[in-house]
Enzyme design. Structure first.
Site, PDB file in Angstrom:
ATOM      1  N   ILE A  30       0.830  -1.204   0.000  1.00  0.00           N
ATOM      2  CA  ILE A  30       0.000   0.000   0.000  1.00  0.00           C
ATOM      3  C   ILE A  30       0.866   1.256   0.000  1.00  0.00           C
ATOM      4  CG2 ILE A  30      -2.000  -1.105   1.056  1.00  0.00           C
ATOM      5  CD1 ILE A  30      -1.099   0.202   3.748  1.00  0.00           C
ATOM      6  N   GLY A  86      12.435  -5.294   6.470  1.00  0.00           N
ATOM      7  CA  GLY A  86      11.658  -5.998   7.467  1.00  0.00           C
ATOM      8  C   GLY A  86      11.369  -5.269   8.747  1.00  0.00           C
ATOM      9  N   HIS A  93       9.554 -10.475   4.457  1.00  0.00           N
ATOM     10  CA  HIS A  93       8.975 -10.104   3.167  1.00  0.00           C
ATOM     11  C   HIS A  93      10.044  -9.483   2.286  1.00  0.00           C
ATOM     12  CE1 HIS A  93       8.383  -6.692   5.906  1.00  0.00           C
ATOM     13  NE2 HIS A  93       8.377  -5.876   4.862  1.00  0.00           N
ATOM     14  N   LEU A  94       9.965  -9.812   1.022  1.00  0.00           N
ATOM     15  CA  LEU A  94      10.880  -9.289   0.021  1.00  0.00           C
ATOM     16  C   LEU A  94      10.148  -8.243  -0.804  1.00  0.00           C
ATOM     17  CD1 LEU A  94      12.357 -12.677  -1.326  1.00  0.00           C
ATOM     18  CD2 LEU A  94      13.034 -11.376   0.712  1.00  0.00           C
ATOM     19  N   HIS A  95      10.718  -7.066  -0.910  1.00  0.00           N
ATOM     20  CA  HIS A  95      10.160  -6.010  -1.749  1.00  0.00           C
ATOM     21  C   HIS A  95      10.725  -6.207  -3.155  1.00  0.00           C
ATOM     22  CE1 HIS A  95       8.722  -3.293   1.546  1.00  0.00           C
ATOM     23  NE2 HIS A  95       9.626  -3.974   2.222  1.00  0.00           N
TER      24      HIS A  95
END
Length: 148
Positions: A30, A86, A93-95
């Site tokens: 988001i 993180g 989570h991987l961006h």
């Protein structure tokens, strides 16, 4: 204790899913740094990168590469970038995002005012690119559910 991402995966909080399999999901953030910025997240509640089992970490990287290829296709981007920090959520989570240069690869560039319709459109572009490159088997039937 359920994390924010566990609640998104469970459908308790809305998400814009582009990928789902038994180990991982990918959905739009988001607060994108660039259009098409996605998060690759293990279904298991793993706090951080250094705690991930080798097989899960390897799988997340393969999914990130596949998402990156779709982003490059969808935005004609010369690169797909990968960021791992993180700090915002205690769930690994991987961006993954389409990238045109290193200068934009900063969380300071994250936009929190992107209209929902634009976030939906970006996720749809990634979903369509995944299907076009032959990865449609992992694209969920609907954008709002991580079930295949």
């Amino acid at each position: 204790m359920s994390t924010l991402f566990t609640k998104i995966i469970a459908g308790d909080i809305p998400g814009r899913f582009v990928w789902a399999d038994d180990v991982a999901v990918a959905f739009g953030t988001i607060a994108p740094i660039t259009d098409g910025h996605m998060l690759v997240v293990p279904r298991a509640e793993i706090v951080q990168l250094t705690e991930a089992p080798d097989d899960v970490l390897a799988h997340l990287m393969v999914v990130a590469r596949t998402i990156g290829q779709a982003q490059q296709r969808a935005w004609s981007a010369p690169r797909a970038a990968l960021l791992v920090a993180g700090f915002e959520v205690d769930h690994l989570h991987l961006h993954v995002l389409p990238a045109w240069g290193e200068a934009e690869l900063s969380f300071r560039n994250a936009r929190t005012d992107v209209p929902a319709a634009e976030l939906d459109a970006a996720a749809s572009r990634v979903r369509e690119a995944l299907v076009a490159q032959g990865d449609g088997a992992h694209v969920p039937a609907t954008m709002t559910s991580p079930a295949l």
